[in-house]
Each structure stands twice: as structure tokens, then as C-alpha cells.
Design an enzyme around this catalytic site. Structure first.
Site, PDB file in Angstrom:
ATOM      1  N   SER A  66       0.560  -1.206  -0.088  1.00  0.00           N
ATOM      2  CA  SER A  66      -0.041   0.038   0.004  1.00  0.00           C
ATOM      3  C   SER A  66       0.899   1.353  -0.175  1.00  0.00           C
ATOM      4  O   SER A  66       0.326   2.355  -0.213  1.00  0.00           O
ATOM      5  CB  SER A  66      -0.986   0.030   1.129  1.00  0.00           C
ATOM      6  OG  SER A  66      -1.916  -0.847   1.022  1.00  0.00           O
ATOM      7  N   LYS A  69       0.302   3.328  -2.938  1.00  0.00           N
ATOM      8  CA  LYS A  69      -0.663   4.133  -3.060  1.00  0.00           C
ATOM      9  C   LYS A  69      -0.450   5.604  -3.307  1.00  0.00           C
ATOM     10  O   LYS A  69      -1.137   6.472  -3.978  1.00  0.00           O
ATOM     11  CB  LYS A  69      -1.704   3.819  -2.251  1.00  0.00           C
ATOM     12  CG  LYS A  69      -2.435   2.469  -2.288  1.00  0.00           C
ATOM     13  CD  LYS A  69      -3.237   2.146  -0.786  1.00  0.00           C
ATOM     14  CE  LYS A  69      -3.781   0.621  -1.201  1.00  0.00           C
ATOM     15  NZ  LYS A  69      -4.689   0.275   0.124  1.00  0.00           N
ATOM     16  N   TYR A 191      -3.728  -2.742 -10.404  1.00  0.00           N
ATOM     17  CA  TYR A 191      -3.430  -2.677  -8.974  1.00  0.00           C
ATOM     18  C   TYR A 191      -2.622  -3.505  -8.170  1.00  0.00           C
ATOM     19  O   TYR A 191      -1.894  -3.077  -7.297  1.00  0.00           O
ATOM     20  CB  TYR A 191      -4.996  -2.373  -8.204  1.00  0.00           C
ATOM     21  CG  TYR A 191      -5.140  -2.406  -6.639  1.00  0.00           C
ATOM     22  CD1 TYR A 191      -4.426  -1.213  -6.107  1.00  0.00           C
ATOM     23  CD2 TYR A 191      -5.445  -3.402  -6.096  1.00  0.00           C
ATOM     24  CE1 TYR A 191      -4.411  -1.306  -4.516  1.00  0.00           C
ATOM     25  CE2 TYR A 191      -5.287  -3.327  -4.618  1.00  0.00           C
ATOM     26  CZ  TYR A 191      -5.013  -2.237  -4.047  1.00  0.00           C
ATOM     27  OH  TYR A 191      -4.765  -2.255  -2.729  1.00  0.00           O
ATOM     28  N   TYR A 242      -4.692   3.859   8.128  1.00  0.00           N
ATOM     29  CA  TYR A 242      -6.030   3.471   8.252  1.00  0.00           C
ATOM     30  C   TYR A 242      -6.870   3.622   9.601  1.00  0.00           C
ATOM     31  O   TYR A 242      -6.925   4.628  10.073  1.00  0.00           O
ATOM     32  CB  TYR A 242      -6.116   1.930   7.889  1.00  0.00           C
ATOM     33  CG  TYR A 242      -5.327   1.639   6.776  1.00  0.00           C
ATOM     34  CD1 TYR A 242      -5.868   2.133   5.373  1.00  0.00           C
ATOM     35  CD2 TYR A 242      -3.904   0.871   6.481  1.00  0.00           C
ATOM     36  CE1 TYR A 242      -5.122   1.680   4.289  1.00  0.00           C
ATOM     37  CE2 TYR A 242      -3.482   0.740   5.406  1.00  0.00           C
ATOM     38  CZ  TYR A 242      -3.822   1.386   4.307  1.00  0.00           C
ATOM     39  OH  TYR A 242      -3.115   0.983   3.238  1.00  0.00           O
ATOM     40  N   VAL A 260       1.245  -3.677   3.803  1.00  0.00           N
ATOM     41  CA  VAL A 260       1.169  -4.947   4.455  1.00  0.00           C
ATOM     42  C   VAL A 260       2.429  -5.455   4.177  1.00  0.00           C
ATOM     43  O   VAL A 260       2.549  -6.740   4.930  1.00  0.00           O
ATOM     44  CB  VAL A 260      -0.168  -5.918   4.106  1.00  0.00           C
ATOM     45  CG1 VAL A 260      -1.340  -5.418   4.752  1.00  0.00           C
ATOM     46  CG2 VAL A 260      -0.173  -6.076   2.795  1.00  0.00           C
TER      47      VAL A 260
HETATM   48  O1  DON Z   1      -5.022  -4.834  -1.716  1.00  0.00           O
HETATM   49  C1  DON Z   1      -4.377  -5.313  -0.721  1.00  0.00           C
HETATM   50  O2  DON Z   1      -4.779  -5.864   0.031  1.00  0.00           O
HETATM   51  C2  DON Z   1      -2.800  -5.276  -0.631  1.00  0.00           C
HETATM   52  N1  DON Z   1      -2.428  -5.438  -2.003  1.00  0.00           N
HETATM   53  C3  DON Z   1      -2.444  -3.984  -0.101  1.00  0.00           C
HETATM   54  C4  DON Z   1      -2.990  -3.717   1.135  1.00  0.00           C
HETATM   55  C5  DON Z   1      -2.063  -2.876   2.146  1.00  0.00           C
HETATM   56  O3  DON Z   1      -0.892  -2.754   1.854  1.00  0.00           O
HETATM   57  C6  DON Z   1      -2.532  -2.250   3.365  1.00  0.00           C
HETATM   58  N2  DON Z   1      -1.745  -1.593   4.029  1.00  0.00           N
HETATM   59  N3  DON Z   1      -1.528  -1.629   5.254  1.00  0.00           N
END
Ligand code: DON
Length: 306
Positions: A66, A69, A191, A242, A260
């Protein structure tokens, strides 16, 4: 007085080693991330004056997830300008990064660009403007950190693609409200590839510098205007962690964005950018050692944005 970042980082690394993060775990809903050694730790500070300070596994590449993003949003803003804010709002969600609840209530308009729904919509906008959306974010990051080799990791991409039903659900829900311009499968593919980009903590700290430096990147060229950079920092401060964003502002107090894969990028405007990486996540999907390390850092230098 100038902080002694070399000894501050050494102290942080020692204190993190002594702490027990056993209840925090690597992300496992993307199986490739579960395989990363969980005790890895890196922290890199890139000062606006060009100095760089690093400790630990600073040159080991990891999945930025993420954190991508932020850079996708900047790329989209550079091509769409403020029209982007017709499609994505700028409010904290107070719910998990992959939640569908608000999206249903708010008719397919994502709360902010950092929850998955918002990032998928940003990806949709990039897909309408770039011939090769899969590569555009990676190439942008490559320019920002001066490593043209930056790429998505195919194994991580496939791993998320095979377990990506929740993100598909988010994208189909937005499509059902007429809020996605391109086909769901192509947007979701772009994505996942964007999230699978692999970089080191040193590269991410370098790529983030423009947010600490009035929009000017490590090469000295303008990535964003100073006021646009301030706005991205405001979004990171209010939405970057978040539903942990309030606790993070309370205990650390800087604009930041997590992923993540275990990375967190952050800035103290006009001073430095920082990247910390350690894969064990708390219940909100943020790196537990990463948050602890940033808390020690802002305590040690006696600074935050407050
Ligand atoms: O879309 C997802 O669930 C992962 N590719 C990215 C989520 C993420 O990194 C949230 N971060 N804390």
C-alpha cells in the site's frame, strides 16, 4: 541543535531487537508475503540537505504494497489535476483498509485514496491516461529513487491475484455504481502489480524525499508544487495508517503511509523522509516494530508535526 541520526538509529535498532513482537505476524492473506523472514528490520532517513542515514536491512528489497498508493496518487494528480477529487474523497474511513461497508453506503465513491477502494479508483484513472498502467507507477518510482530497475515482483503479483477476491468485490461494487471507467479485471490487475512493486528501505526513503522537501525530489527537480506536497502530507496524516491513524498521530505525530509488506514511509516537512521496514503487522495491518521505531525516533529528536 542537529540530531545525531547515526546514533539515534543504532539505539532504535537495539531497542527494537529487545522488544517482543511475537503477537504481530506477517501478512498471510497474500501467501508470498508470509514467506519473508519476520525479524527483518531496516530504517533509513534521507535529510533534505542530502545526507542519508541507514541501519539494518536497508538494501534488501521487499514488497511495498500500500505504500505504492501514495506514488500512484501523485502520478494520477500530475495528469488529472484536481478533477481527481470528483472521484475520490479525502476523509479518514475509520474502518479496515479493505472494507466494503462505506463503499456501499456512499454509492461507490471511496472515502480516500489510501483505502483499497480509493487506490483502485486511482488506478482506474491511471489506466485511462497511461498506455501501460502496469509499468507507469514502477517507472515513476524508479525515476524518484534513481533506480530504473524498479519493477513489480511477478510471484507476489500472482499470489495476490489468486487471493484477490475482496479487491475484486470492491472494484465490482464501484463498477455497479458506475464509478469505474475501465474493465474491472484490467484495473485490478494493474492495482495488484502496483502493490507488488519491490524496493528497499533506502530506495523508498529516497523516493519519498519530495514530500519533505516542498515537492522537490532527490534529483532537484519538482515532482509536485509545494502546496500539492503539503496536501499529500495532510492525506497521509489523516488517512495513511487506516483505522490506526489516531493512535499513530498520538504516539508518533508525522504524516505516514504503511503497507502490508511491513514498510512505513513518513516525513517531517523541511527536515527528512524516513522509511522503516519490518514485516510483523499489528491487527490493523501496520508494521508493529515500524510504529515502535518511529515513536522512538520522534521522541529522540523531540519533534513531530505538532
Ligand atoms: O490490496 C491489498 O490488500 C494489498 N495489495 C495492499 C494492502 C495494504 O498494504 C494495506 N496496508 N497496510
Amino acid at each position: 541543535m542537529r540530531a545525531d541520526y547515526t546514533s539515534i538509529l543504532a539505539d532504535i535498532s537495539e531497542r527494537i531487537k529487545q522488544r517482543d513482537f511475537q503477537t504481530a505476524r506477517n501478512a498471510d492473506y497474500i501467501p508470498a508475503l508470509a514467506a519473508v523472514p519476520c525479524d527483518r528490520f531496516a530504517m533509513v532517513i534521507r535529510h533534505v540537505n542530502g545526507a542519508e542515514f541507514a541501519i539494518g536491512d536497508a538494501d534488501i528489497p521487499f514488497s511495498i504494497q500500500s505504500v505504492s498508493k501514495v506514488f500512484a496518487l501523485v502520478l494520477a494528480l500530475r495528469s488529472c489535476g484536481d478533477d481527481l477529487w470528483q472521484a475520490v474523497r479525502r476523509e479518514p474511513s475509520g474502518s479496515a483498509f479493505n472494507s466494503l461497508i462505506l463503499l456501499e453506503q456512499e454509492e461507490g465513491i471511496p472515502r480516500n485514496p489510501f483505502i483499497n477502494a480509493g487506490a483502485i479508483r486511482v488506478c482506474d484513472m491511471i489506466s485511462s491516461r497511461f498506455a501501460n498502467p502496469d509499468r507507469s507507477v514502477a517507472e515513476f518510482l524508479g525515476r524518484l529513487c534513481k533506480n530504473p530497475e524498479i519493477r513489480a515482483d511477478n510471484e507476489v503479483y500472482l499470489s495476490e491475484d489468486q487471493h484477490g477476491n475482496r479487491n475484486r468485490a470492491i472494484a465490482y461494487l464501484m463498477k455497479s455504481f458506475g464509478k469505474l471507467d475501465n474493465p474491472v479485471e484490467s484495473v485490478v490487475r494493474a492495482y495488484f502489480k502496483q502493490c507488488a512493486i519491490t524496493m528497499s528501505a533506502r530506495e523508498l526513503a529516497r523516493a519519498t524525499l519530495f514530500l519533505a522537501n516542498q515537492g522537490v525530489g532527490i534529483e532537484g527537480s519538482e515532482v509536485l508544487s509545494p502546496s500539492e506536497a503539503r496536501r499529500i502530507n495532510a492525506l497521509m496524516l489523516t488517512c495513511g495508517m487506516y483505522d490506526g491513524v489516531g493512535d499513530f498521530a498520538f504516539s508518533v505525530g508525522i504524516p505516514a503511509k504503511s503497507g502490508v509488506g511491513g514498510a512505513i514511509i513518513g516525513v517531517i516537512p523541511n527536515e527528512f523522509s524516513v522509511c522503516v521496514w519490518s514485516p510483523r503487522l499489528d491487527s490493523r495491518g501496520n508494521s508493529a516494530p515500524g510504529i515502535a521505531a518511529l515513536e522512538i525516533l520522534t521522541d529522540a529528536i523531540g519533534r513531530s508535526v505538532f
